[in-house]
Design a protein around this motif. Structure first.
Motif, PDB file in Angstrom:
ATOM      1  N   TYR A   1     -55.703 -44.110  33.812  1.00  0.00           N
ATOM      2  CA  TYR A   1     -56.858 -44.202  32.921  1.00  0.00           C
ATOM      3  C   TYR A   1     -56.972 -42.895  32.142  1.00  0.00           C
ATOM      4  O   TYR A   1     -56.441 -41.854  32.548  1.00  0.00           O
ATOM      5  N   PRO A   2     -57.672 -42.913  30.999  1.00  0.00           N
ATOM      6  CA  PRO A   2     -57.632 -41.764  30.096  1.00  0.00           C
ATOM      7  C   PRO A   2     -58.307 -40.500  30.606  1.00  0.00           C
ATOM      8  O   PRO A   2     -57.857 -39.410  30.336  1.00  0.00           O
ATOM      9  N   SER A   3     -59.429 -40.613  31.314  1.00  0.00           N
ATOM     10  CA  SER A   3     -60.157 -39.405  31.678  1.00  0.00           C
ATOM     11  C   SER A   3     -60.893 -39.601  32.981  1.00  0.00           C
ATOM     12  O   SER A   3     -61.398 -40.695  33.261  1.00  0.00           O
TER      13      SER A   3
ATOM     14  N   LEU B   1     -66.352 -40.945  33.753  1.00  0.00           N
ATOM     15  CA  LEU B   1     -65.648 -42.216  33.867  1.00  0.00           C
ATOM     16  C   LEU B   1     -66.674 -43.344  33.818  1.00  0.00           C
ATOM     17  O   LEU B   1     -67.685 -43.308  34.509  1.00  0.00           O
TER      18      LEU B   1
ATOM     19  N   LEU C   1     -52.508 -39.089  30.857  1.00  0.00           N
ATOM     20  CA  LEU C   1     -53.432 -39.962  31.559  1.00  0.00           C
ATOM     21  C   LEU C   1     -53.678 -39.465  32.982  1.00  0.00           C
ATOM     22  O   LEU C   1     -52.853 -38.769  33.563  1.00  0.00           O
TER      23      LEU C   1
ATOM     24  N   GLU D   1     -68.779 -32.489  27.917  1.00  0.00           N
ATOM     25  CA  GLU D   1     -68.497 -32.983  29.265  1.00  0.00           C
ATOM     26  C   GLU D   1     -69.189 -32.135  30.324  1.00  0.00           C
ATOM     27  O   GLU D   1     -69.711 -32.662  31.322  1.00  0.00           O
TER      28      GLU D   1
ATOM     29  N   ASP E   1     -59.099 -50.126  29.319  1.00  0.00           N
ATOM     30  CA  ASP E   1     -59.814 -49.158  30.148  1.00  0.00           C
ATOM     31  C   ASP E   1     -58.919 -48.581  31.229  1.00  0.00           C
ATOM     32  O   ASP E   1     -59.078 -47.427  31.625  1.00  0.00           O
TER      33      ASP E   1
ATOM     34  N   ARG F   1     -67.554 -40.963  25.380  1.00  0.00           N
ATOM     35  CA  ARG F   1     -66.912 -42.274  25.515  1.00  0.00           C
ATOM     36  C   ARG F   1     -66.078 -42.609  24.284  1.00  0.00           C
ATOM     37  O   ARG F   1     -65.032 -43.250  24.390  1.00  0.00           O
TER      38      ARG F   1
ATOM     39  N   VAL G   1     -62.744 -41.099  24.570  1.00  0.00           N
ATOM     40  CA  VAL G   1     -61.866 -41.810  25.492  1.00  0.00           C
ATOM     41  C   VAL G   1     -61.356 -43.111  24.884  1.00  0.00           C
ATOM     42  O   VAL G   1     -60.164 -43.425  24.938  1.00  0.00           O
ATOM     43  N   THR G   2     -62.260 -43.893  24.287  1.00  0.00           N
ATOM     44  CA  THR G   2     -61.908 -45.225  23.793  1.00  0.00           C
ATOM     45  C   THR G   2     -61.350 -45.231  22.381  1.00  0.00           C
ATOM     46  O   THR G   2     -60.678 -46.178  21.972  1.00  0.00           O
ATOM     47  N   HIS G   3     -61.638 -44.174  21.611  1.00  0.00           N
ATOM     48  CA  HIS G   3     -61.244 -44.106  20.197  1.00  0.00           C
ATOM     49  C   HIS G   3     -61.809 -45.295  19.415  1.00  0.00           C
ATOM     50  O   HIS G   3     -61.188 -45.776  18.464  1.00  0.00           O
TER      51      HIS G   3
ATOM     52  N   VAL H   1     -54.857 -46.397  24.713  1.00  0.00           N
ATOM     53  CA  VAL H   1     -55.748 -46.092  23.600  1.00  0.00           C
ATOM     54  C   VAL H   1     -55.551 -47.084  22.468  1.00  0.00           C
ATOM     55  O   VAL H   1     -56.500 -47.687  21.958  1.00  0.00           O
TER      56      VAL H   1
END
Length: 297
Positions: free
Chosen positions: A268-270, A274, A152, A69, A139, A11, A14-16, A134
Motif C-alpha cells: 500500500y502507498p503509505s 492510513l 510502497l 502528516e 488502495d 489522502r 496517496v490516492t492522486h 496509483v
C-alpha cells in the motif's frame, strides 16, 4: 488552517485523486476541491497540479506533506489518549490480487470480512499482471512474489513456498527424476517466460533450462495440467496442498529446494494516515494468515 483540510490533502497525496480522497472522508468532489483551494489560499502556495487524469504534488506540496502528516499524527495521538478519534471503515476498498491466489484464498473470506464491516464495499481485481496502485486507483495490492525495491509499504502476510510436482500417472509412465539435471529428459510445464528453474544443490545453485509441450500464463492452469499428467511443474504450496494430501499430485525432487524468496505481501502507498478501510483489511488478512499451516504441513 483546518485539520479536515490537512487530512484531505494527505489522502490526495496517496490516492492522486481529489474525488476518491474526498469520498473516503464523506465529501463531494466539489466540497473536496473547495477545501484544497482554501488550504492553498491559506498557505499562499499551490500544493497540487490538477490534470484530467490525476493530480500530483507540486514541489511545495511535497515539502508540506511531511509536516501535515506530523500534525495529523499528533492530533490522532491526542485523541487516542482520551479514547476519542474512532473511525469506522466505510466506502469502497479497491484491491488488486493475483488471479489464482485471489480466487482460492481471498474470495472465500470476503463474506466474513464484509460481515464485520457492513459499511464497506470491496472491488477486487484479479489479474496476474502487476498493477500500478496509483495509476489504477487501488488502495492495496496483494502479491505473491519476491519483494523488489519499491516506494510502497509492504507487510508480509504468509509464506509462499514453491515446490516441484507431478501426477502419479506421469511418474509411473516417465519415472522419477533423481536430480535437477534429469529434468532435461522430462516434460516440464512452465509459466510463459519462466523456463529456467533454479535449485539449491551441494555444489551451489544450479539453473536448469526446462522444455515441454505445454506452457501457460496462469498458476491454476499449470497445476491442473500437472494433475492431468502433462508433466512436472513448479507450483506454490498454497495452490497444491489439497492435491498433495489427496494424492492427485506428488512432490518431485524434495531434496533440491528451489531458489525462491517469494512470499505473500500486502502493498500500500503509505503507512501514515492510513485510511481505516485499508488498515481494517490489512489487519484482517494478517490475522487470517497468521497460521498458514493449512498449506505448509
Amino acid at each position: 488552517m483546518q485539520i479536515e483540510h490537512l487530512t484531505l490533502f494527505i489522502r490526495i497525496a496517496v490516492t492522486h485523486n481529489i474525488s476518491m480522497a474526498g469520498n473516503e472522508l464523506g465529501l463531494s468532489p466539489a466540497v473536496a476541491s473547495a477545501h484544497i483551494n482554501k488550504l492553498e489560499s491559506t498557505l499562499g502556495v499551490r500544493l497540487i497540479h490538477r490534470t484530467t487524469r490525476k493530480v500530483s504534488l507540486t514541489e511545495e506540496g511535497k515539502a508540506f506533506l511531511p509536516h501535515a502528516e506530523d500534525v495529523i499524527a499528533s492530533v490522532e495521538a491526542a485523541r487516542a489518549s482520551v479514547g476519542a478519534g474512532s473511525f469506522l471503515p466505510r466506502g469502497t476498498l479497491r484491491v488488486a490480487a493475483p488471479a489464482s491466489f485471489g480466487r482460492m484464498h481471498l474470495v472465500p473470506i470476503m463474506a466474513d470480512f464484509l460481515a464485520q464491516f457492513p459499511d464497506l464495499k470491496v472491488d477486487l481485481k484479479l489479474s496476474d499482471t502487476i498493477v500500478d496502485l496509483v495509476e489504477g486507483g487501488f488502495d492495496i495490492a496483494i502479491r505473491n512474489s519476491e519483494l523488489k525495491d519499491s516506494t510502497l509499504i509492504a507487510r508480509k502476510l504468509a509464506p509462499d513456498h514453491r515446490i516441484l510436482c507431478a501426477s502419479p500417472a506421469y511418474i509411473t509412465q516417465y519415472g522419477q527424476p533423481s536430480s535437477p539435471h534429469d529434468l532435461t529428459n522430462h516434460k516440464c510445464i512452465s509459466l510463459i517466460g519462466l523456463e529456467n528453474w533454479g535449485f539449491h544443490t551441494d555444489e551451489g545453485q544450479t539453473v536448469i533450462k526446462t522444455t515441454g509441450n505445454f506452457r501457460t500464463d496462469n498458476g491454476e492452469a499449470i497445476r491442473d495440467a500437472c494433475i492431468n499428467g502433462l508433466g512436472i511443474t513448479i507450483n506454490s504450496k498454497w495452490s497444491v496442498y489439497k492435491h498433495l494430501k489427496s494424492g492427485n499430485l506428488v512432490q518431485v525432487l524434495p531434496d533440491y529446494p528451489l531458489v525462491s524468496n517469494t512470499a505473500i505481501w500486502a502493498l500500500y502507498p503509505s503507512s501514515r494516515l492510513l485510511a481505516p478501510k485499508v488498515r481494517a483489511f490489512i489487519d484482517y488478512l494478517a490475522q487470517h494468515f497468521v497460521n498458514a499451516s493449512q498449506w505448509e504441513d
